[in-house]
Design a protein around this motif. Structure first.
Motif, PDB file in Angstrom:
ATOM      1  N   ILE A  14       0.835  -1.201   0.000  1.00 24.70           N
ATOM      2  CA  ILE A  14       0.000   0.000   0.000  1.00 24.70           C
ATOM      3  C   ILE A  14       0.871   1.252   0.000  1.00 24.70           C
ATOM      4  N   ALA A  15       1.942   1.223   0.781  1.00 26.36           N
ATOM      5  CA  ALA A  15       2.826   2.389   0.868  1.00 26.36           C
ATOM      6  C   ALA A  15       3.493   2.701  -0.461  1.00 26.36           C
ATOM      7  N   ASP A  21      -3.714   7.460  -5.358  1.00 24.55           N
ATOM      8  CA  ASP A  21      -4.238   6.096  -5.395  1.00 24.55           C
ATOM      9  C   ASP A  21      -4.269   5.497  -3.992  1.00 24.55           C
ATOM     10  N   ARG A  22      -3.248   5.774  -3.217  1.00 19.75           N
ATOM     11  CA  ARG A  22      -3.176   5.218  -1.857  1.00 19.75           C
ATOM     12  C   ARG A  22      -4.299   5.774  -0.987  1.00 19.75           C
ATOM     13  N   ALA A  23      -4.561   7.065  -1.092  1.00 21.61           N
ATOM     14  CA  ALA A  23      -5.619   7.682  -0.285  1.00 21.61           C
ATOM     15  C   ALA A  23      -6.980   7.078  -0.620  1.00 21.61           C
ATOM     16  N   ARG A  24      -7.253   6.895  -1.904  1.00 23.84           N
ATOM     17  CA  ARG A  24      -8.534   6.293  -2.302  1.00 23.84           C
ATOM     18  C   ARG A  24      -8.616   4.849  -1.829  1.00 23.84           C
ATOM     19  N   ASN A 119      -6.979   1.184 -10.932  1.00 25.78           N
ATOM     20  CA  ASN A 119      -5.697   1.519 -10.320  1.00 25.78           C
ATOM     21  C   ASN A 119      -4.580   0.706 -10.976  1.00 25.78           C
ATOM     22  N   SER A 120      -3.988   1.239 -12.018  1.00 27.89           N
ATOM     23  CA  SER A 120      -2.947   0.509 -12.753  1.00 27.89           C
ATOM     24  C   SER A 120      -1.695   0.300 -11.907  1.00 27.89           C
TER      25      SER A 120
END
Length: 249
Positions: A14-15, A21-24, A119-120
């Motif tokens: 995730i990091a 993208d991470r926030a969503r 999210n590619s």
């Protein structure tokens, strides 16, 4: 759910996502406790959820009739449980069971499937992670066949150390024997070898790592090979998520 507050992101997959993208992605995650011995998925069944461990770890076990389940992989904060969804497969191949208590971020299958469409960056990192996890499982199979028990035990302790965020574990010799597919007596001998070299100490089911570098030196080549795969294939180095001053915690 263990808390109404989302824990800080310490899962490497995730990091590694771009900030937007991470926030969503995190909006659809919920923090949960990983309780020791909890079954998270079963072979041939659809994943109930996918998990991104923050602390603790999950063992991937293969089942053979009339024998204890044998560990062939381990997932901690470097990865996720349910990565095959990136390949379009939503059923589990192996038994996933919590072997190191801790915390994780959990997501439903519909939310992950939607992220894989939009999210590619997630698709790229999960494809690489699945490759690395496959390498870990094949390395584990070879290790169980060809290497001495004390070297295999050192490797297993190092992998647990990388994911547990602690320098000690509560594992019985019988439990370790089941994990490595050997008799309890073989673990007793192997643990005695590591103890005599002052790499670990143990009493009443508690094993404490006292010399990390020494344990790496006696481990078989499989530990370093697996770590190198993470370093080469993922966007971040495979490293322990544990503070330097945690020794003796």
């Amino acid at each position: 759910m263990s808390s109404t507050q989302k824990p800080p992101v310490v899962n490497h997959l995730i990091a590694s996502l771009p900030p937007v993208d991470r926030a969503r992605f995190l909006q659809h995650c919920e923090p949960v406790d990983l309780v020791f011995d909890t079954v998270l998925c079963k072979p041939g069944e659809v994943y109930p959820f996918v998990y991104f461990p923050l602390t603790g770890f999950v063992s991937l076990m293969t089942i053979v009739s009339k024998h204890p389940a044998l560990e062939v992989g381990m997932i901690g904060s470097e990865g996720m449980l349910g990565g095959t969804l990136a390949l379009g497969v939503d059923t589990a191949l192996l038994l996933g069971i919590v072997q190191g208590a801790g915390t994780a971020l959990r997501m439903t299958l519909p939310h992950l499937k939607n992220e894989l469409v939009i999210n590619s960056a997630l698709v790229r990192v999960l494809n690489r992670y699945v490759f690395v996890l496959m390498k870990q499982q094949s390395q584990s199979s070879a290790c169980n066949s060809f290497h001495e028990v004390d070297a295999r035990l050192a490797r297993w302790l190092l992998m647990s150390h990388d994911r547990s965020h602690a320098d000690y574990f509560h594992f019985t010799h019988q439990y370790l024997g089941d994990m490595l597919g050997v008799q309890r007596s073989a673990i007793t001998i192997a643990a005695g070898v590591l103890r005599d070299k002052k790499l670990i100490r143990y009493a009443r089911g508690k094993i404490h790592i006292t010399d990390r570098l020494g344990l790496e030196a006696v481990s078989c080549e499989c530990y370093a090979a697996t770590a190198e795969d993470y370093f080469k294939k993922l966007a971040h180095p495979y490293e322990r998520m544990v503070a330097v001053d945690s020794a003796g915690a």
